[in-house]
Design an enzyme around this catalytic site. Structure first.
Site, PDB file in Angstrom:
ATOM      1  N   LYS A 197     -35.220 -47.748 -83.248  1.00 45.07           N
ATOM      2  CA  LYS A 197     -34.053 -46.854 -83.100  1.00 45.07           C
ATOM      3  C   LYS A 197     -32.877 -47.385 -83.897  1.00 45.07           C
ATOM      4  O   LYS A 197     -32.234 -46.661 -84.648  1.00 45.07           O
ATOM      5  CB  LYS A 197     -33.667 -46.753 -81.614  1.00 45.07           C
ATOM      6  CG  LYS A 197     -32.299 -46.143 -81.384  1.00 45.07           C
ATOM      7  CD  LYS A 197     -31.965 -46.015 -79.919  1.00 45.07           C
ATOM      8  CE  LYS A 197     -31.319 -47.218 -79.278  1.00 45.07           C
ATOM      9  NZ  LYS A 197     -29.902 -47.453 -79.624  1.00 45.07           N
ATOM     10  N   ASN A 198     -32.593 -48.684 -83.732  1.00 44.82           N
ATOM     11  CA  ASN A 198     -31.383 -49.232 -84.347  1.00 44.82           C
ATOM     12  C   ASN A 198     -31.490 -49.366 -85.865  1.00 44.82           C
ATOM     13  O   ASN A 198     -30.471 -49.539 -86.536  1.00 44.82           O
ATOM     14  CB  ASN A 198     -31.032 -50.584 -83.718  1.00 44.82           C
ATOM     15  CG  ASN A 198     -30.500 -50.417 -82.305  1.00 44.82           C
ATOM     16  OD1 ASN A 198     -30.301 -49.290 -81.847  1.00 44.82           O
ATOM     17  ND2 ASN A 198     -30.262 -51.527 -81.621  1.00 44.82           N
ATOM     18  N   ARG A 240     -22.836 -43.908 -79.227  1.00 42.04           N
ATOM     19  CA  ARG A 240     -21.821 -44.851 -79.691  1.00 42.04           C
ATOM     20  C   ARG A 240     -21.964 -45.131 -81.204  1.00 42.04           C
ATOM     21  O   ARG A 240     -20.993 -45.246 -81.926  1.00 42.04           O
ATOM     22  CB  ARG A 240     -21.962 -46.133 -78.878  1.00 42.04           C
ATOM     23  CG  ARG A 240     -21.653 -47.397 -79.605  1.00 42.04           C
ATOM     24  CD  ARG A 240     -20.289 -47.950 -79.291  1.00 42.04           C
ATOM     25  NE  ARG A 240     -19.919 -48.915 -80.306  1.00 42.04           N
ATOM     26  CZ  ARG A 240     -18.723 -49.379 -80.500  1.00 42.04           C
ATOM     27  NH1 ARG A 240     -17.739 -48.964 -79.763  1.00 42.04           N
ATOM     28  NH2 ARG A 240     -18.468 -50.233 -81.436  1.00 42.04           N
ATOM     29  N   CYS A 295     -18.171 -48.284 -73.549  1.00 46.24           N
ATOM     30  CA  CYS A 295     -19.327 -47.830 -72.786  1.00 46.24           C
ATOM     31  C   CYS A 295     -19.651 -48.876 -71.738  1.00 46.24           C
ATOM     32  O   CYS A 295     -18.885 -49.802 -71.510  1.00 46.24           O
ATOM     33  CB  CYS A 295     -20.522 -47.557 -73.688  1.00 46.24           C
ATOM     34  SG  CYS A 295     -21.495 -48.996 -74.026  1.00 46.24           S
ATOM     35  N   ARG A 350     -15.940 -51.989 -76.544  1.00 46.95           N
ATOM     36  CA  ARG A 350     -16.665 -52.069 -77.815  1.00 46.95           C
ATOM     37  C   ARG A 350     -15.725 -51.564 -78.911  1.00 46.95           C
ATOM     38  O   ARG A 350     -15.854 -50.443 -79.399  1.00 46.95           O
ATOM     39  CB  ARG A 350     -17.959 -51.265 -77.750  1.00 46.95           C
ATOM     40  CG  ARG A 350     -18.955 -51.879 -76.787  1.00 46.95           C
ATOM     41  CD  ARG A 350     -20.237 -51.105 -76.700  1.00 46.95           C
ATOM     42  NE  ARG A 350     -21.171 -51.425 -77.756  1.00 46.95           N
ATOM     43  CZ  ARG A 350     -22.422 -50.985 -77.748  1.00 46.95           C
ATOM     44  NH1 ARG A 350     -22.867 -50.240 -76.798  1.00 46.95           N
ATOM     45  NH2 ARG A 350     -23.233 -51.320 -78.742  1.00 46.95           N
ATOM     46  N   PRO A 351     -14.758 -52.408 -79.301  1.00 47.78           N
ATOM     47  CA  PRO A 351     -13.782 -51.959 -80.293  1.00 47.78           C
ATOM     48  C   PRO A 351     -14.410 -51.820 -81.676  1.00 47.78           C
ATOM     49  O   PRO A 351     -15.520 -52.302 -81.916  1.00 47.78           O
ATOM     50  CB  PRO A 351     -12.747 -53.083 -80.282  1.00 47.78           C
ATOM     51  CG  PRO A 351     -13.460 -54.283 -79.780  1.00 47.78           C
ATOM     52  CD  PRO A 351     -14.563 -53.788 -78.885  1.00 47.78           C
ATOM     53  N   ILE A 352     -13.674 -51.147 -82.598  1.00 46.70           N
ATOM     54  CA  ILE A 352     -14.179 -51.042 -83.975  1.00 46.70           C
ATOM     55  C   ILE A 352     -13.148 -51.607 -84.961  1.00 46.70           C
ATOM     56  O   ILE A 352     -13.053 -51.164 -86.097  1.00 46.70           O
ATOM     57  CB  ILE A 352     -14.570 -49.594 -84.352  1.00 46.70           C
ATOM     58  CG1 ILE A 352     -13.400 -48.629 -84.162  1.00 46.70           C
ATOM     59  CG2 ILE A 352     -15.783 -49.128 -83.564  1.00 46.70           C
ATOM     60  CD1 ILE A 352     -13.600 -47.323 -84.920  1.00 46.70           C
ATOM     61  N   ASP A 380     -29.986 -57.543 -76.596  1.00 42.40           N
ATOM     62  CA  ASP A 380     -30.717 -56.369 -76.085  1.00 42.40           C
ATOM     63  C   ASP A 380     -31.975 -56.765 -75.318  1.00 42.40           C
ATOM     64  O   ASP A 380     -32.503 -55.969 -74.545  1.00 42.40           O
ATOM     65  CB  ASP A 380     -31.102 -55.432 -77.245  1.00 42.40           C
ATOM     66  CG  ASP A 380     -29.894 -54.682 -77.790  1.00 42.40           C
ATOM     67  OD1 ASP A 380     -28.811 -54.763 -77.194  1.00 42.40           O
ATOM     68  OD2 ASP A 380     -30.045 -54.013 -78.833  1.00 42.40           O
ATOM     69  N   ARG A 423     -33.168 -42.957 -74.215  1.00 43.20           N
ATOM     70  CA  ARG A 423     -32.378 -43.136 -75.446  1.00 43.20           C
ATOM     71  C   ARG A 423     -33.042 -44.147 -76.373  1.00 43.20           C
ATOM     72  O   ARG A 423     -32.801 -44.151 -77.578  1.00 43.20           O
ATOM     73  CB  ARG A 423     -30.959 -43.628 -75.124  1.00 43.20           C
ATOM     74  CG  ARG A 423     -30.009 -42.523 -74.693  1.00 43.20           C
ATOM     75  CD  ARG A 423     -28.589 -43.063 -74.592  1.00 43.20           C
ATOM     76  NE  ARG A 423     -28.304 -43.929 -75.708  1.00 43.20           N
ATOM     77  CZ  ARG A 423     -27.825 -45.176 -75.611  1.00 43.20           C
ATOM     78  NH1 ARG A 423     -27.552 -45.685 -74.437  1.00 43.20           N
ATOM     79  NH2 ARG A 423     -27.601 -45.885 -76.683  1.00 43.20           N
TER      80      ARG A 423
HETATM   81  C1  UD1 Z   1     -25.683 -53.107 -82.343  1.00 42.58           C
HETATM   82  C2  UD1 Z   1     -26.886 -52.490 -81.660  1.00 42.58           C
HETATM   83  C3  UD1 Z   1     -26.929 -52.921 -80.195  1.00 42.58           C
HETATM   84  C4  UD1 Z   1     -26.881 -54.436 -80.079  1.00 42.58           C
HETATM   85  C5  UD1 Z   1     -25.703 -55.008 -80.855  1.00 42.58           C
HETATM   86  C6  UD1 Z   1     -25.693 -56.527 -80.908  1.00 42.58           C
HETATM   87  C7  UD1 Z   1     -27.210 -50.401 -82.825  1.00 42.58           C
HETATM   88  C8  UD1 Z   1     -27.166 -48.909 -82.767  1.00 42.58           C
HETATM   89  N1  UD1 Z   1     -26.770 -51.044 -81.734  1.00 42.58           N
HETATM   90  O1  UD1 Z   1     -24.521 -52.586 -81.679  1.00 42.58           O
HETATM   91  O2  UD1 Z   1     -28.132 -52.418 -79.622  1.00 42.58           O
HETATM   92  O3  UD1 Z   1     -26.738 -54.794 -78.725  1.00 42.58           O
HETATM   93  O4  UD1 Z   1     -25.744 -54.519 -82.226  1.00 42.58           O
HETATM   94  O5  UD1 Z   1     -26.871 -56.992 -81.445  1.00 42.58           O
HETATM   95  O6  UD1 Z   1     -27.651 -50.979 -83.796  1.00 42.58           O
HETATM   96  N2  UD1 Z   1     -17.023 -56.069 -81.930  1.00 42.58           N
HETATM   97  C9  UD1 Z   1     -15.664 -56.137 -82.060  1.00 42.58           C
HETATM   98  N3  UD1 Z   1     -15.059 -55.394 -83.034  1.00 42.58           N
HETATM   99  C10 UD1 Z   1     -15.764 -54.590 -83.870  1.00 42.58           C
HETATM  100  C11 UD1 Z   1     -17.152 -54.529 -83.730  1.00 42.58           C
HETATM  101  C12 UD1 Z   1     -17.770 -55.284 -82.733  1.00 42.58           C
HETATM  102  O7  UD1 Z   1     -14.984 -56.850 -81.318  1.00 42.58           O
HETATM  103  O8  UD1 Z   1     -15.158 -53.931 -84.742  1.00 42.58           O
HETATM  104  C13 UD1 Z   1     -17.689 -56.857 -80.859  1.00 42.58           C
HETATM  105  C14 UD1 Z   1     -18.331 -55.938 -79.807  1.00 42.58           C
HETATM  106  O9  UD1 Z   1     -17.386 -55.542 -78.850  1.00 42.58           O
HETATM  107  C15 UD1 Z   1     -19.423 -56.802 -79.233  1.00 42.58           C
HETATM  108  C16 UD1 Z   1     -19.854 -57.631 -80.430  1.00 42.58           C
HETATM  109  O10 UD1 Z   1     -18.798 -57.557 -81.393  1.00 42.58           O
HETATM  110  O11 UD1 Z   1     -18.893 -57.633 -78.249  1.00 42.58           O
HETATM  111  C17 UD1 Z   1     -21.151 -57.176 -81.061  1.00 42.58           C
HETATM  112  O12 UD1 Z   1     -21.005 -55.860 -81.517  1.00 42.58           O
HETATM  113  P1  UD1 Z   1     -21.816 -55.275 -82.735  1.00 42.58           P
HETATM  114  O13 UD1 Z   1     -22.636 -56.342 -83.383  1.00 42.58           O
HETATM  115  O14 UD1 Z   1     -20.876 -54.505 -83.595  1.00 42.58           O
HETATM  116  O15 UD1 Z   1     -22.796 -54.282 -81.992  1.00 42.58           O
HETATM  117  P2  UD1 Z   1     -23.095 -52.767 -82.337  1.00 42.58           P
HETATM  118  O16 UD1 Z   1     -23.206 -52.598 -83.812  1.00 42.58           O
HETATM  119  O17 UD1 Z   1     -22.167 -51.885 -81.587  1.00 42.58           O
END
Ligand code: UD1
Length: 434
Positions: free
Chosen positions: A22-23, A92, A116, A121-123, A305, A397
């Site tokens: 999926k990812n 997400r 979530c 989960r900031p960006i 995960d 999902r």
């Molecule tokens: C992806 C995976 C998810 C997995 C995660 C970590 C997908 C669709 N999802 O999620 O299944 O659990 O990687 O391996 O591929 N963070 C920030 N700022 C940002 C981005 C992230 O602080 O701009 C933090 C997040 O809050 C979290 C950590 O970094 O605590 C990891 O997030 P991230 O690696 O970005 O995970 P996702 O891409 O959302």
């Protein structure tokens, strides 16, 4: 509402093929937007999140269909750069469309999916990178508009190897002038899969799998066919289920290297594991040992995960296991539910302490999130009696036909759909059609 009915106690035995990832599928589906092209993707799991991603593509003016595990996309007719809130909310990872739309249209308008169940989960890492690449970002409440007449390549240093941010930057960088260097990049197999797909699209990209990825020019190649890698978390889930039921299972079409840390701990727990290039055979006598300390880390460390499913597999393991969750701040929501089966787990901040118990007893549970729900299934398989898991759709999902896969291995699992009536107290049941 889905109801998973699990009668525990059966050993898992036999062989099964593991679904596509999926990812890996989701960012590749977004990537199909970045140049006008026809794409055929194979080994794409039939899941709600994949369906949501394809609906986003169709909303943007592309054609996108899934037939079985094949997905056909034609992105020549894109006519829109705005993703409505209702579609953003469904998943997400829709934030990944930001980089793809920026690359293709020079503008992306979307709303933030918000936090979530796993905590904030900031960006911010995504946004900061786009700004450094010359994009203008306007935020209005939860709406965000990101635009750039021409993105420029630059050197970016990520404060954390975010998977989503690394993917988003890779997509945007395809349209940037000059070279983009991502330092501190995520190294997950899904990043390497995306890089391989972009390379076949005509992108000059190297370094994936290391912490520095360099994206240079992009010369679109038109038609493209790509096979998605197997899902390492689904493989890990099935391995954990086999381990705690005293099973003997062969997982086929997997990349053992991608979940080797999970296999390492299952071996420590007493399982006998033999891997070759695309197969893993796991044998367990069901009497597992605790494994000491498990810490979730970015790849190649132990995946967050897989944390809930490994926890579930070790609930009856002799001794104490300590898990430290380093990636998400709220990833122990399954614990309260697992304790209803008789598990002995205490949580203190980021650390969960599991004290192995002799028996687990079936109970009525509520799936809290995707992997937490999967953990409840794993635990239910090794519990005595019937476990009912009420699930608003989290598990589906990420897992394709999980009930059927487990039944083919000898488990007693039924998936039913519950329809609530207006007063919420009377329900009818029907077998879910997968
Ligand atoms: C992806 C995976 C998810 C997995 C995660 C970590 C997908 C669709 N999802 O999620 O299944 O659990 O990687 O391996 O591929 N963070 C920030 N700022 C940002 C981005 C992230 O602080 O701009 C933090 C997040 O809050 C979290 C950590 O970094 O605590 C990891 O997030 P991230 O690696 O970005 O995970 P996702 O891409 O959302």
């Amino acid at each position: 509402m889905d109801i998973w009915k699990i009668r525990g106690g059966s050993r898992l035995e036999g062989a099964c093929f593991v679904q596509g990832s999926k990812n890996a599928s989701l960012p590749i589906i977004a990537a199909s937007l970045i140049s006008p092209a026809e794409t055929e993707l194979m080994n794409v799991p039939r899941l709600r999140d994949v369906d949501s991603a394809l609906r986003i593509l169709r909303h943007l003016g592309c054609s996108a269909q899934q037939q079985g595990n094949d997905v056909y996309i034609n992105s020549t007719g894109i006519s829109e750069n705005k993703i409505p809130h209702s579609l953003m909310l469904e998943m997400r990872s829709s934030v990944i469309f930001m980089g793809a739309l920026l690359a293709r249209c020079g503008e992306a308008r979307l709303s933030l999916p918000g936090g979530c169940q796993l905590g904030k989960r900031p960006i911010d890492i995504h946004i900061s990178a786009f700004r450094q690449m010359g994009a203008e970002i306007e935020e209005d409440g939860s709406n965000i508009r990101c635009s750039a007449a021409r993105l420029r390549g630059c050197e970016l240093r990520l404060p954390f190897p975010s998977v989503g941010a690394t993917e988003n930057i890779m997509l945007a960088a395809c349209a940037a002038e000059g070279e983009t260097v991502i330092k501190g990049a995520a190294r997950e197999p899904e990043i390497s899969a995306l890089a391989e797909y972009l390379r076949r699209m005509g992108c000059d990209i190297e370094g994936e799998g290391s912490d520095t990825i360099v994206i240079g020019g992009f010369t679109p190649k038109g038609q493209l066919s790509y096979r998605v890698i197997s899902d390492r978390i689904v493989a890990a889930t099935l391995a954990c289920a086999a381990a705690c039921t005293g099973g003997d299972v062969e997982l086929r079409a997997v990349e053992p290297e991608h979940f080797s840390t999970v296999l390492y701990f299952l071996k420590q727990a007493g399982c006998d594991i033999i891997s070759d290039k695309y197969t893993v055979r796991l044998r367990s006598d069901g009497k597992l040992r605790a494994v000491g300390d498990v810490c979730t880390q970015p790849y190649p460390g132990f995946p967050t995960d897989a944390q809930p499913v490994l926890m579930a597999a070790l609930l009856k393991a002799h001794g104490r296991t300590h898990i430290t969750e380093n990636i998400f701040e709220n990833r122990y929501r399954q614990v309260e539910q697992l304790c209803r089966l008789g598990a002995d787990i205490s949580v203190n901040g980021r650390v969960a302490d599991i004290n192995g118990v002799d028996m687990l007893y079936g109970s009525s549970l509520e799936a809290t999130d995707l992997r937490g729900g999967a953990a409840m299934i794993v635990a239910g398989l090794s519990a005595e009696g019937e476990t009912l898991i009420h699930d608003e759709g989290h598990i589906k999902r990420g897992y394709e036909d999980l009930d059927q896969v487990l039944c083919s291995l000898g488990a007693d699992v039924k998936l039913e759909k519950m329809k609530g009536t207006a007063n919420g107290f009377q329900y009818t049941y029907e077998k879910t059609q997968n």
